[in-house]
Design a protein around this motif. Structure first.
Motif, PDB file in Angstrom:
ATOM      1  N   LEU A   1       2.219   9.826  -9.979  1.00  0.00           N
ATOM      2  CA  LEU A   1       2.655   8.719  -9.129  1.00  0.00           C
ATOM      3  C   LEU A   1       1.558   7.665  -8.953  1.00  0.00           C
ATOM      4  CD1 LEU A   1       4.644  10.656  -6.367  1.00  0.00           C
ATOM      5  CD2 LEU A   1       5.485   9.682  -8.513  1.00  0.00           C
ATOM      6  N   ASN A   2       0.370   7.991  -9.440  1.00  0.00           N
ATOM      7  CA  ASN A   2      -0.763   7.058  -9.431  1.00  0.00           C
ATOM      8  C   ASN A   2      -1.066   6.538  -8.027  1.00  0.00           C
ATOM      9  OD1 ASN A   2      -2.865   5.572 -10.594  1.00  0.00           O
ATOM     10  ND2 ASN A   2      -1.563   3.788 -10.917  1.00  0.00           N
ATOM     11  N   LEU A   3      -1.275   7.496  -7.103  1.00  0.00           N
ATOM     12  CA  LEU A   3      -1.500   7.136  -5.709  1.00  0.00           C
ATOM     13  C   LEU A   3      -2.882   7.570  -5.231  1.00  0.00           C
ATOM     14  CD1 LEU A   3       1.936   8.279  -4.231  1.00  0.00           C
ATOM     15  CD2 LEU A   3       1.194   5.927  -4.619  1.00  0.00           C
ATOM     16  N   PRO A   4      -3.515   6.766  -4.381  1.00  0.00           N
ATOM     17  CA  PRO A   4      -4.748   7.215  -3.739  1.00  0.00           C
ATOM     18  C   PRO A   4      -4.415   8.246  -2.660  1.00  0.00           C
ATOM     19  CG  PRO A   4      -4.120   5.078  -2.883  1.00  0.00           C
ATOM     20  CD  PRO A   4      -3.145   5.397  -3.990  1.00  0.00           C
ATOM     21  N   VAL A   5      -5.361   9.099  -2.387  1.00  0.00           N
ATOM     22  CA  VAL A   5      -5.139  10.224  -1.485  1.00  0.00           C
ATOM     23  C   VAL A   5      -5.709   9.963  -0.093  1.00  0.00           C
ATOM     24  CG1 VAL A   5      -5.972  12.587  -1.002  1.00  0.00           C
ATOM     25  CG2 VAL A   5      -4.931  12.046  -3.206  1.00  0.00           C
ATOM     26  N   ILE A   6      -4.916  10.303   0.914  1.00  0.00           N
ATOM     27  CA  ILE A   6      -5.429  10.482   2.267  1.00  0.00           C
ATOM     28  C   ILE A   6      -5.491  11.984   2.481  1.00  0.00           C
ATOM     29  CG2 ILE A   6      -4.978  10.205   4.731  1.00  0.00           C
ATOM     30  CD1 ILE A   6      -3.615   7.551   4.091  1.00  0.00           C
ATOM     31  N   LEU A   7      -6.701  12.497   2.673  1.00  0.00           N
ATOM     32  CA  LEU A   7      -6.903  13.934   2.794  1.00  0.00           C
ATOM     33  C   LEU A   7      -6.926  14.336   4.259  1.00  0.00           C
ATOM     34  CD1 LEU A   7      -7.578  16.621   1.274  1.00  0.00           C
ATOM     35  CD2 LEU A   7     -10.000  16.054   1.642  1.00  0.00           C
ATOM     36  N   VAL A   8      -6.059  15.277   4.626  1.00  0.00           N
ATOM     37  CA  VAL A   8      -6.037  15.805   5.987  1.00  0.00           C
ATOM     38  C   VAL A   8      -6.901  17.060   6.041  1.00  0.00           C
ATOM     39  CG1 VAL A   8      -4.596  16.658   7.885  1.00  0.00           C
ATOM     40  CG2 VAL A   8      -3.711  14.890   6.334  1.00  0.00           C
TER      41      VAL A   8
ATOM     42  N   ILE B   1       0.457  14.515  10.787  1.00  0.00           N
ATOM     43  CA  ILE B   1      -0.315  13.300  10.504  1.00  0.00           C
ATOM     44  C   ILE B   1       0.563  12.253   9.823  1.00  0.00           C
ATOM     45  CG2 ILE B   1      -2.198  12.344   9.106  1.00  0.00           C
ATOM     46  CD1 ILE B   1      -3.140  13.732  11.663  1.00  0.00           C
ATOM     47  N   SER B   2       1.385  12.676   8.867  1.00  0.00           N
ATOM     48  CA  SER B   2       2.305  11.741   8.199  1.00  0.00           C
ATOM     49  C   SER B   2       3.233  11.090   9.214  1.00  0.00           C
ATOM     50  CB  SER B   2       3.138  12.475   7.145  1.00  0.00           C
ATOM     51  OG  SER B   2       2.331  13.020   6.128  1.00  0.00           O
ATOM     52  N   SER B   3       3.757  11.891  10.133  1.00  0.00           N
ATOM     53  CA  SER B   3       4.681  11.375  11.147  1.00  0.00           C
ATOM     54  C   SER B   3       3.984  10.424  12.105  1.00  0.00           C
ATOM     55  CB  SER B   3       5.296  12.547  11.927  1.00  0.00           C
ATOM     56  OG  SER B   3       5.993  13.421  11.063  1.00  0.00           O
ATOM     57  N   LEU B   4       2.759  10.750  12.464  1.00  0.00           N
ATOM     58  CA  LEU B   4       1.982   9.901  13.365  1.00  0.00           C
ATOM     59  C   LEU B   4       1.630   8.567  12.702  1.00  0.00           C
ATOM     60  CD1 LEU B   4       0.498   9.632  16.099  1.00  0.00           C
ATOM     61  CD2 LEU B   4      -1.483  10.745  15.023  1.00  0.00           C
ATOM     62  N   LEU B   5       1.185   8.618  11.446  1.00  0.00           N
ATOM     63  CA  LEU B   5       0.859   7.387  10.721  1.00  0.00           C
ATOM     64  C   LEU B   5       2.106   6.519  10.541  1.00  0.00           C
ATOM     65  CD1 LEU B   5      -1.567   8.633   7.909  1.00  0.00           C
ATOM     66  CD2 LEU B   5      -2.168   7.475  10.044  1.00  0.00           C
ATOM     67  N   TYR B   6       3.208   7.155  10.172  1.00  0.00           N
ATOM     68  CA  TYR B   6       4.468   6.433   9.994  1.00  0.00           C
ATOM     69  C   TYR B   6       4.877   5.744  11.296  1.00  0.00           C
ATOM     70  CZ  TYR B   6       9.513   5.771   9.294  1.00  0.00           C
ATOM     71  OH  TYR B   6      10.771   5.239   9.227  1.00  0.00           O
ATOM     72  N   LYS B   7       4.776   6.472  12.401  1.00  0.00           N
ATOM     73  CA  LYS B   7       5.133   5.929  13.713  1.00  0.00           C
ATOM     74  C   LYS B   7       4.301   4.702  14.057  1.00  0.00           C
ATOM     75  CE  LYS B   7       4.832   7.123  18.631  1.00  0.00           C
ATOM     76  NZ  LYS B   7       4.395   8.151  19.604  1.00  0.00           N
ATOM     77  N   GLU B   8       3.014   4.777  13.803  1.00  0.00           N
ATOM     78  CA  GLU B   8       2.122   3.674  14.164  1.00  0.00           C
ATOM     79  C   GLU B   8       2.247   2.493  13.201  1.00  0.00           C
ATOM     80  OE1 GLU B   8       0.348   3.558  17.014  1.00  0.00           O
ATOM     81  OE2 GLU B   8       1.386   5.433  17.445  1.00  0.00           O
TER      82      GLU B   8
ATOM     83  N   ASN C   1       0.815  -1.208   0.000  1.00  0.00           N
ATOM     84  CA  ASN C   1       0.000   0.000   0.000  1.00  0.00           C
ATOM     85  C   ASN C   1       0.849   1.258   0.000  1.00  0.00           C
ATOM     86  OD1 ASN C   1      -3.077  -0.319   0.191  1.00  0.00           O
ATOM     87  ND2 ASN C   1      -2.298  -1.992   1.433  1.00  0.00           N
ATOM     88  N   ARG C   2       0.425   2.205  -0.835  1.00  0.00           N
ATOM     89  CA  ARG C   2       1.111   3.489  -0.980  1.00  0.00           C
ATOM     90  C   ARG C   2       0.046   4.579  -0.993  1.00  0.00           C
ATOM     91  NH1 ARG C   2       3.355   0.059  -5.918  1.00  0.00           N
ATOM     92  NH2 ARG C   2       4.626  -1.357  -4.656  1.00  0.00           N
ATOM     93  N   PHE C   3       0.323   5.655  -0.305  1.00  0.00           N
ATOM     94  CA  PHE C   3      -0.667   6.714  -0.183  1.00  0.00           C
ATOM     95  C   PHE C   3      -0.010   8.083  -0.346  1.00  0.00           C
ATOM     96  CE2 PHE C   3      -1.979   3.161   2.487  1.00  0.00           C
ATOM     97  CZ  PHE C   3      -3.252   2.915   1.993  1.00  0.00           C
ATOM     98  N   PHE C   4      -0.769   9.008  -0.930  1.00  0.00           N
ATOM     99  CA  PHE C   4      -0.329  10.391  -1.043  1.00  0.00           C
ATOM    100  C   PHE C   4      -1.102  11.194  -0.007  1.00  0.00           C
ATOM    101  CE2 PHE C   4       0.351  14.609  -2.496  1.00  0.00           C
ATOM    102  CZ  PHE C   4       1.494  14.604  -3.290  1.00  0.00           C
ATOM    103  N   ILE C   5      -0.384  11.793   0.915  1.00  0.00           N
ATOM    104  CA  ILE C   5      -1.023  12.572   1.978  1.00  0.00           C
ATOM    105  C   ILE C   5      -1.022  14.041   1.579  1.00  0.00           C
ATOM    106  CG2 ILE C   5      -0.935  13.241   4.409  1.00  0.00           C
ATOM    107  CD1 ILE C   5       0.402  10.532   4.952  1.00  0.00           C
ATOM    108  N   THR C   6      -2.220  14.564   1.380  1.00  0.00           N
ATOM    109  CA  THR C   6      -2.370  15.973   1.051  1.00  0.00           C
ATOM    110  C   THR C   6      -3.381  16.584   2.008  1.00  0.00           C
ATOM    111  OG1 THR C   6      -2.724  17.566  -0.748  1.00  0.00           O
ATOM    112  CG2 THR C   6      -4.217  15.676  -0.665  1.00  0.00           C
TER     113      THR C   6
ATOM    114  N   ILE D   1       4.561   2.863   1.450  1.00  0.00           N
ATOM    115  CA  ILE D   1       5.158   4.197   1.533  1.00  0.00           C
ATOM    116  C   ILE D   1       4.095   5.271   1.727  1.00  0.00           C
ATOM    117  CG2 ILE D   1       5.129   4.603  -0.974  1.00  0.00           C
ATOM    118  CD1 ILE D   1       7.954   5.912  -0.594  1.00  0.00           C
ATOM    119  N   LEU D   2       4.446   6.287   2.497  1.00  0.00           N
ATOM    120  CA  LEU D   2       3.623   7.478   2.661  1.00  0.00           C
ATOM    121  C   LEU D   2       4.325   8.618   1.946  1.00  0.00           C
ATOM    122  CD1 LEU D   2       2.860   7.190   6.503  1.00  0.00           C
ATOM    123  CD2 LEU D   2       1.394   6.468   4.605  1.00  0.00           C
ATOM    124  N   VAL D   3       3.650   9.200   0.970  1.00  0.00           N
ATOM    125  CA  VAL D   3       4.205  10.331   0.216  1.00  0.00           C
ATOM    126  C   VAL D   3       3.465  11.590   0.666  1.00  0.00           C
ATOM    127  CG1 VAL D   3       4.602  11.318  -2.065  1.00  0.00           C
ATOM    128  CG2 VAL D   3       4.712   8.831  -1.751  1.00  0.00           C
ATOM    129  N   GLU D   4       4.210  12.577   1.118  1.00  0.00           N
ATOM    130  CA  GLU D   4       3.584  13.816   1.601  1.00  0.00           C
ATOM    131  C   GLU D   4       3.741  14.939   0.590  1.00  0.00           C
ATOM    132  OE1 GLU D   4       3.888  17.231   5.057  1.00  0.00           O
ATOM    133  OE2 GLU D   4       5.049  15.389   5.320  1.00  0.00           O
TER     134      GLU D   4
END
Length: 221
Positions: A138-145, A20-27, A4-9, A112-115
């Protein structure tokens, strides 16, 4: 959660993408191998002769890890939009380099988490290439903050509708900075109902952990 790969915007600047990226990465790294990538960072600075990307520094400090400068392909000093920062520095943003480094990273680590930088419509190259173009490249689904404060409904729904108009997949939404106010609860309720987004997390201000069951439900682990 496999490969799984996500683009965090975010719905805008200072909504808390890096936190949020740092928190998700940590967990997530408790349960799997995962990496982080910041394609472009403006507002960089020199420290001990080394150009530091502040978001990489935040992630490293948050996770008590060594700073890894290779996690960012393009570091710019002016603290403005990437397109303007690159013009001020007379520096070309190499989109092919970003793409190569992204694929190099996922060849080594499948998750990977891409910010991103700022919001969805932030220009990377003036009049030519925007954050939403990078998401598609990059053809990534988005996690929207998003935030839960007054005005949050408008910001979130405009971002969601714009992403949908571009046929960009929205994996889920994370509401950041929640303080428990009644209007915040209603904002979240309206956004989820109107957007029909099913996957979401609510993160309180300065939250240090995500409950395992909430994390697993969001990422379908």
């Amino acid at each position: 959660m496999e490969n799984n790969r996500f683009f965090i915007t975010g719905v805008g600047t200072d909504v808390g993408k890096t936190y949020i990226s740092s928190l998700l990465y940590k967990e997530l790294k408790k349960y799997m191998s995962i990496d982080y990538f910041k394609p472009i960072q403006s507002g960089c600075y020199y420290e001990d002769g080394k150009l530091i990307a502040p978001d990489l520094k935040f992630l490293a400090d948050f996770n008590d890890e060594e700073y890894k400068g290779e996690r960012c392909s393009c570091k710019l000093i002016p603290e403005v939009s990437p397109h303007l920062a690159s013009e001020i520095e007379k520096k070309i943003i190499d989109l092919d380099l970003i793409e190569r480094e992204f694929y190099k990273k996922i060849s080594r680590c499948e998750n990977i988490l891409v910010e991103g930088a700022g919001g969805i419509y932030v220009p990377i190259i003036r009049d030519k290439f925007y954050i939403y173009d990078l998401i598609k490249k990059l053809n990534l689904p988005v996690i929207l903050v998003a935030n839960t404060k007054v005005g949050g409904i408008n910001h979130a729904m405009l971002s969601i509708k714009f992403l949908e108009s571009l046929n960009i997949e929205i994996y889920g939404i994370i509401f950041n900075g929640y303080t428990g106010e009644d209007f915040e609860k209603d904002n979240i309720k309206v956004i989820l109902k109107d957007s029909k987004i099913k996957k979401f997390l609510v993160v309180e201000k300065n939250q240090k952990n995500i409950l395992k069951e909430e994390l697993f439900k969001f990422f379908e682990i």
